[in-house]
Structure formats: C-alpha cells, structure tokens
Scaffold this active site. Structure first.
Site, PDB file in Angstrom:
ATOM      1  N   GLU A   1     -14.146 -11.697 -21.376  1.00 15.14           N
ATOM      2  CA  GLU A   1     -14.337 -11.782 -19.982  1.00 15.14           C
ATOM      3  C   GLU A   1     -14.254  -9.975 -19.553  1.00 15.14           C
ATOM      4  OE1 GLU A   1     -11.854 -12.752 -15.769  1.00 15.14           O
ATOM      5  OE2 GLU A   1     -10.880 -12.824 -17.910  1.00 15.14           O
TER       6      GLU A   1
ATOM      7  N   HIS B   1      -9.815 -16.915 -24.070  1.00 17.92           N
ATOM      8  CA  HIS B   1     -10.529 -15.727 -24.211  1.00 17.92           C
ATOM      9  C   HIS B   1      -9.941 -14.346 -24.080  1.00 17.92           C
ATOM     10  CE1 HIS B   1      -9.603 -16.133 -19.776  1.00 17.92           C
ATOM     11  NE2 HIS B   1      -9.921 -14.924 -19.674  1.00 17.92           N
TER      12      HIS B   1
ATOM     13  N   HIS C   1      -6.331  -8.482 -20.710  1.00 15.00           N
ATOM     14  CA  HIS C   1      -5.361  -9.815 -20.849  1.00 15.00           C
ATOM     15  C   HIS C   1      -5.919 -10.477 -21.996  1.00 15.00           C
ATOM     16  CE1 HIS C   1      -7.967 -11.631 -17.842  1.00 15.00           C
ATOM     17  NE2 HIS C   1      -7.786 -12.738 -18.525  1.00 15.00           N
TER      18      HIS C   1
END
Length: 137
Positions: free
Chosen positions: A128, A78, A7
């Site tokens: 991440e 992020h 994502h």
C-alpha cells in the site's frame, strides 16, 4: 517520493480479541479504532516509533479482508509505505510496469489517500502507498 514504512497490517477475524492482545499482552499504546467504509474494514492502530501495527477486520463481514479471511485464519496482510506525492509515485511505478488494484488513490484510515500495488508486481506481497492526511501524526 516514498518516505518510510507507515504501517504493517495484520488481518484478524476478531478485532476486539486482537486489540486486547496488542494492548494488554504486548503493552502497546492503543490509538483507537476507525471504520473505513470505502475499504469495508474496521481498523485499530498501535503506533510504534516510526511506524504502526494496523489490525484490519471486515466491516459488517464484507470486503476484501473478509475474502482474505475466508482463505486464511488471519496473518500479515500488507506493508504500507508513506509517500509525500502519491500521484507522482503511482505514475512513476506504473511507468516501471507495476500493476495497481485500482485506477486512482482513494480515502483510507486517518484521512490518507491510499492505493494498493497488485501482489503479482511485488513477489506476492501486497503493498500500500499512503499519503498522509492533515490529521495523521
């Protein structure tokens, strides 16, 4: 091994307003919200083919997203990469000199194990890593 882009997260000061924008204005499919106590965030996901857009907002005005929004009015927060073995990827990346924001993965949205690589290790981009939980689709 990293398997794909999971994502793209966008920090937003007003989650309801942002949900309305992505749902009504952009016509995206809305998956719902989830509070992530460990990260002090409220999240809303809009799955797209092969990835998602995640809106993240401070939970009770606390946490790292609140600090981010104190400095910026919102924006790209992020990138998240999926992994099928987060422990092995963390060990491999640490051996290559990457710095992480925590010592070990923690529980994130969708019951995933997550960990963040320090932006200093990635040209200023917060990355991440996420190993999907059983209920992540």
């Amino acid at each position: 091994m990293i398997t794909g882009l999971d994502h793209i997260a966008v920090a937003v000061p007003d989650l309801d307003k942002a949900i309305k924008r992505f749902l009504e204005d952009f016509g995206l499919t809305y998956e719902g919200t989830e509070d992530v106590e460990t990260a002090k965030t409220s999240t809303a996901f809009f799955p797209l083919k092969s990835t998602s857009i995640e809106l993240v907002s401070p939970l009770r005005g606390e946490g790292p997203i609140a600090k981010y929004l104190e400095k910026k009015p919102g924006g790209l927060h992020h990138l998240c990469f999926s992994t099928d073995d987060i422990v092995a990827d963390v060990a491999r990346l640490k051996a290559l000199g990457y710095q992480f924001l925590s010592d070990a993965p923690s529980l994130g949205a969708h019951n995933c194990q997550v960990i963040f690589i320090h932006p200093k290790s990635c040209d200023g981009v917060l990355i991440e890593l996420s190993q999907p939980g059983d209920d992540h689709h």
